[in-house]
Design a protein around this motif. Structure first.
Motif, PDB file in Angstrom:
ATOM      1  N   ASP A 172       0.944  -1.403  -0.083  1.00  0.00           N
ATOM      2  CA  ASP A 172      -0.119   0.146   0.086  1.00  0.00           C
ATOM      3  C   ASP A 172       0.839   1.409   0.160  1.00  0.00           C
ATOM      4  OD1 ASP A 172       0.998  -0.255   2.430  1.00  0.00           O
ATOM      5  OD2 ASP A 172      -0.774   0.407   3.628  1.00  0.00           O
ATOM      6  N   LEU A 173       2.151   1.094  -0.264  1.00  0.00           N
ATOM      7  CA  LEU A 173       3.160   2.239  -0.224  1.00  0.00           C
ATOM      8  C   LEU A 173       2.769   3.513  -1.266  1.00  0.00           C
ATOM      9  CD1 LEU A 173       5.446   3.860   1.063  1.00  0.00           C
ATOM     10  CD2 LEU A 173       6.863   2.462  -0.362  1.00  0.00           C
ATOM     11  N   SER A 187      13.897  -3.054  -1.740  1.00  0.00           N
ATOM     12  CA  SER A 187      12.985  -3.553  -2.701  1.00  0.00           C
ATOM     13  C   SER A 187      13.150  -2.879  -4.036  1.00  0.00           C
ATOM     14  CB  SER A 187      11.420  -3.619  -2.143  1.00  0.00           C
ATOM     15  OG  SER A 187      11.163  -4.267  -0.970  1.00  0.00           O
ATOM     16  N   GLU A 188      13.209  -3.676  -5.159  1.00  0.00           N
ATOM     17  CA  GLU A 188      13.626  -3.012  -6.354  1.00  0.00           C
ATOM     18  C   GLU A 188      12.265  -2.460  -6.820  1.00  0.00           C
ATOM     19  OE1 GLU A 188      16.100  -2.758  -7.811  1.00  0.00           O
ATOM     20  OE2 GLU A 188      17.520  -3.953  -6.592  1.00  0.00           O
ATOM     21  N   ASP A 192       8.189   2.472  -8.287  1.00  0.00           N
ATOM     22  CA  ASP A 192       6.921   2.379  -8.739  1.00  0.00           C
ATOM     23  C   ASP A 192       6.124   3.087  -7.833  1.00  0.00           C
ATOM     24  OD1 ASP A 192       8.026   1.051 -10.989  1.00  0.00           O
ATOM     25  OD2 ASP A 192       7.518  -0.891 -10.273  1.00  0.00           O
ATOM     26  N   ARG A 193       6.385   3.379  -6.689  1.00  0.00           N
ATOM     27  CA  ARG A 193       5.563   3.686  -5.709  1.00  0.00           C
ATOM     28  C   ARG A 193       5.665   5.169  -5.405  1.00  0.00           C
ATOM     29  NH1 ARG A 193       5.699  -1.920  -2.511  1.00  0.00           N
ATOM     30  NH2 ARG A 193       4.821  -3.245  -4.178  1.00  0.00           N
ATOM     31  N   GLY A 196       7.682  11.177  -7.083  1.00  0.00           N
ATOM     32  CA  GLY A 196       8.754  12.286  -7.502  1.00  0.00           C
ATOM     33  C   GLY A 196       9.983  11.292  -7.624  1.00  0.00           C
ATOM     34  N   SER A 197      11.242  11.940  -7.143  1.00  0.00           N
ATOM     35  CA  SER A 197      12.415  11.310  -7.653  1.00  0.00           C
ATOM     36  C   SER A 197      12.958  10.046  -6.731  1.00  0.00           C
ATOM     37  CB  SER A 197      13.646  12.478  -7.713  1.00  0.00           C
ATOM     38  OG  SER A 197      13.892  13.114  -6.730  1.00  0.00           O
ATOM     39  N   VAL A 198      13.748   9.254  -6.880  1.00  0.00           N
ATOM     40  CA  VAL A 198      14.216   8.261  -6.026  1.00  0.00           C
ATOM     41  C   VAL A 198      15.763   8.433  -5.985  1.00  0.00           C
ATOM     42  CG1 VAL A 198      14.461   5.783  -5.545  1.00  0.00           C
ATOM     43  CG2 VAL A 198      12.237   6.944  -6.467  1.00  0.00           C
TER      44      VAL A 198
END
Length: 386
Positions: A172-173, A187-188, A192-193, A196-198
């Motif tokens: 649910d993130l 977690s790869e 996707d969740r 913004g930017s990662v």
């Protein structure tokens, strides 16, 4: 107006209204139909708020704070376990073994805990340090934390900045801002969740510039230590000399005294914990308050002994070097020679840490002893002559 507090054994204790209400008991319980029209300060094994506190709530609980009602102000807590199932219109701040938030917090959550679990609603930010954590529910703004293991879930309205060993993304993130994290395992599917930017800040070995800065800091601290030691020798040369003599002549006794001094704070805290658990609050609380000045003095002496522990060890080492070369150096010269040797030895891998530990205990124990009377050397009997 009167406030009713229910204690263990279902004893009813009235507390008169004042600027702030205070309650001390094994069990402090604000019932569902009760209203505290002011700030509440509660101390006990268990504190349970099922009613309404119209102000701030300050709690010290050896076992648990269970908040099922409403607090219109903020909550400040120190307890073994904290459960927020009701509503806090202000912020929650404190430290506990376990923190569980399933209700609503209108402000910030700032906590330190072994375990943190959030499944409710936090109106603003979460700032946390915990061994393990699981987030869920909704965070209005940012989530920032330091964890060993973290399961990241729920909706985060702002940014998430995480430092952890293991990072897992729950189904649910949803992060509406940016994700800035550093983790050994993660977690790869996190990307996707995140709206913004990662940014994945992997740990990098220090470059040459950082190592140079570290060396500069080391040299600066070493210079300050040498200068401070010379000043202390200038003021109390005889005491430093006596402490150095004890570390040389009675090394095992000095080491034992230093070990006892080192272990005294954890032993004192352990005894205090036993007293808190087994002795009624009405007995130990006044004793602790009355002993605060004494505890401050003892803590100051403890800290000073370890800060100055290198002095007698360095002087003793310098004198030993002097005897090798047939020299009898004064206290200042012996200190400089011994301290420089000590600082160089600290840079040797696998030697520095054990050396610091032994020297600290030996030097701290050397300070603990009776001062040699002035002129004692002149009182020593000489050889008999005819």
């Amino acid at each position: 107006m009167w406030l009713t507090v229910v204690t263990v054994g279902w004893v009813v204790v009235p507390v008169g209204s004042a600027v702030a209400a205070t309650a001390e008991s094994d069990l402090v319980w604000i019932l569902e139909d009760e209203v505290v029209p002011e700030d509440l300060y509660a101390v006990g094994n268990q504190v349970r708020v099922s009613g309404r506190v119209e102000g701030d709530l300050v709690v010290v609980a050896t076992e648990e704070l269970a908040l099922e009602g409403v607090v219109t102000g903020s909550v400040t807590v120190f307890a073994s376990r904290v459960v927020i199932a009701g509503a806090v219109e202000g912020s929650v701040r404190g430290a506990a073994g376990e923190v569980v938030i399933s209700g609503r917090v209108g402000g910030d959550v700032v906590v330190g805990a072994l375990t943190l679990r959030t499944a409710g609603e936090v109106g603003r930010d979460i700032l946390a340090a915990a061994w393990s954590g699981t987030t869920g529910g909704k965070v209005g703004r940012d989530l920032r934390g330091l964890f060993r293991n973290l399961g990241l879930g729920g909706e985060i309205g702002g940014d998430a900045e995480i430092r952890t060993r293991n990072l897992a993304g729950e189904p649910d993130l949803a992060i509406l801002g940016d994700l800035d994290f550093r983790a050994d395992r993660f977690s790869e599917e996190l990307e996707d969740r995140v709206a913004g930017s990662v940014i994945n800040r992997r740990a990098l070995p220090p470059n040459v510039r950082l190592r140079a800065i570290g060396l500069m800091v080391y040299l600066s601290v070493s210079f300050f230590m040498l200068a401070a030691g010379l000043v202390i020798i200038r003021v109390a040369a005889s005491r430093v000399s006596d402490a150095a003599a004890r570390t040389t002549n009675l090394p095992l006794r000095s080491l034992g005294k230093g070990l006892m001094l080192f272990l005294s704070p954890p032993l004192a805290l352990g005894l205090l914990g036993v007293a808190i658990v087994w002795v009624p609050v009405s007995i130990w609380a006044p004793l602790v308050v009355g002993a605060v000045p004494l505890l401050i003095i003892v803590a100051g002496v403890w800290l000073l002994a370890f800060l100055l522990s290198h002095l007698p060890v360095a002087v003793a080492a310098g004198r030993a070097f002097g005897r090798l070369f047939g020299r009898r150096w004064d206290v200042s010269t012996a200190y400089l020679v011994g301290a420089v040797t000590y600082l160089l030895a600290l840079r040797i891998p696998l030697v520095g840490l054990p050396l610091v530990l032994v020297a600290t205990l030996l030097g701290a124990g050397g300070w603990l002893g009776r001062r040699k009377p002035a002129g004692a050397e002149q009182l020593q009997p000489g050889p008999l002559t005819g």
